[in-house]
Design a protein around this motif. Sequence first.
Motif, short mmCIF file in Angstrom:
data_model
loop_
_atom_site.label_atom_id
_atom_site.label_comp_id
_atom_site.label_asym_id
_atom_site.label_seq_id
_atom_site.Cartn_x
_atom_site.Cartn_y
_atom_site.Cartn_z
N MET A 181 0.84 -1.20 0.00
CA MET A 181 0.00 0.00 0.00
C MET A 181 0.87 1.25 0.00
O MET A 181 1.30 1.72 1.04
N PRO A 182 1.16 1.80 -1.18
CA PRO A 182 1.97 3.02 -1.24
C PRO A 182 1.13 4.27 -1.05
O PRO A 182 -0.07 4.30 -1.36
N GLY A 183 1.79 5.31 -0.56
CA GLY A 183 1.20 6.63 -0.60
C GLY A 183 1.35 7.19 -2.01
O GLY A 183 1.72 6.46 -2.93
N PRO A 184 1.07 8.47 -2.22
CA PRO A 184 1.20 9.07 -3.55
C PRO A 184 2.60 8.85 -4.13
O PRO A 184 3.61 9.03 -3.46
N VAL A 185 2.62 8.44 -5.39
CA VAL A 185 3.87 8.12 -6.08
C VAL A 185 4.03 9.08 -7.26
O VAL A 185 3.06 9.40 -7.96
N ASP A 186 5.24 9.51 -7.48
CA ASP A 186 5.53 10.40 -8.60
C ASP A 186 5.52 9.57 -9.89
O ASP A 186 6.54 9.08 -10.34
N GLU A 201 9.07 7.84 -4.90
CA GLU A 201 9.57 7.47 -6.21
C GLU A 201 9.12 6.04 -6.51
O GLU A 201 8.97 5.22 -5.59
N PRO A 202 8.87 5.68 -7.77
CA PRO A 202 8.49 4.30 -8.09
C PRO A 202 9.48 3.28 -7.54
O PRO A 202 9.08 2.18 -7.12
N THR A 203 10.77 3.62 -7.52
CA THR A 203 11.76 2.69 -7.00
C THR A 203 11.59 2.41 -5.51
O THR A 203 11.94 1.31 -5.05
N ASP A 204 11.02 3.35 -4.77
CA ASP A 204 10.76 3.12 -3.34
C ASP A 204 9.81 1.95 -3.15
O ASP A 204 9.98 1.12 -2.25
N VAL A 205 8.79 1.91 -3.99
CA VAL A 205 7.79 0.84 -3.90
C VAL A 205 8.36 -0.45 -4.46
O VAL A 205 8.17 -1.54 -3.90
N ALA A 206 9.09 -0.35 -5.57
CA ALA A 206 9.68 -1.54 -6.20
C ALA A 206 10.62 -2.27 -5.24
O ALA A 206 10.63 -3.50 -5.18
N GLU A 207 11.41 -1.51 -4.50
CA GLU A 207 12.34 -2.12 -3.56
C GLU A 207 11.60 -2.85 -2.44
O GLU A 207 12.06 -3.89 -1.95
N SER A 208 10.43 -2.33 -2.05
CA SER A 208 9.63 -3.01 -1.03
C SER A 208 9.08 -4.33 -1.57
O SER A 208 9.02 -5.34 -0.84
N ILE A 209 8.68 -4.33 -2.84
CA ILE A 209 8.18 -5.56 -3.46
C ILE A 209 9.29 -6.59 -3.55
O ILE A 209 9.11 -7.77 -3.21
N ALA A 210 10.46 -6.16 -4.01
CA ALA A 210 11.60 -7.08 -4.12
C ALA A 210 11.98 -7.63 -2.74
O ALA A 210 12.34 -8.81 -2.62
N PHE A 211 11.90 -6.79 -1.73
CA PHE A 211 12.20 -7.25 -0.36
C PHE A 211 11.23 -8.34 0.07
O PHE A 211 11.64 -9.38 0.60
#
Length: 233
Positions: A181-186, A201-211
């Motif tokens: 559940m991300p907050g607003p993403v650029d 940033e999209p990478t912030d969410v992507a890194e959480s998914i990879a984790f």
Amino acid sequence: MDLTDTVAVVTGASSGIGEATAKALAREGCSVVLVARREDRLERIADEIESDRTLVIPTDVTDEDEVTAMVEETREVFGCLDILVNNAGVLRVDPVAEADMADFREQVEVNLLGAMNTTHAALPVMLESEHADIVTVSSVNARHPAKEGSAYTATKYGVNGFCRSLRKEMADEQVRVTIVMPGPVDSEMRDWENWEGRALEPTDVAESIAFAVSRPEHVEIPEITVSTTDKLR
């Protein structure tokens, strides 16, 4: 957990979180299937990944036949499907009284039914894997509804309910289920006029998914909320 030789399908992979997630998983050693409607964008991203273990399959997640064909092609090419990232989504912001019902319907079909379609088609193949992960990108709006985003918020409540129920079904299986559940993403979807803080940033969410998908097999992360240090308004 080592992700080398695993196969991941990422929907909504033509931009934003989906693009960043596909690249993050590829760096971890995954074979990545890029799924979205915009084939030209998918081809560009596949070129940027610079791996012969990427596959582009243009797919409309609202079309059950296209989704089924996508899963079958993934299995034919790579032999398995270990990670599914349900990320395809649309956002339309309008007051309820002024909203176009076609926009409401589109959000339900893409955000909610799209995730259901891909999960339904992929799950039988994923159950054949020794270990598998289904990650679905929801939104903090499922906990903190935003003004003039009623249909979008409703779809994210639905996504969360679907995933929580699925997790119980998978309790005795080797499939983990995670909601992010991300907050607003650029990204292309950022359209909240009442958000004044810094966006993710999209990478912030992507890194959480990879984790989440790289945890040891005995560890499941049911839900992740990702936000910046700027508080929700």
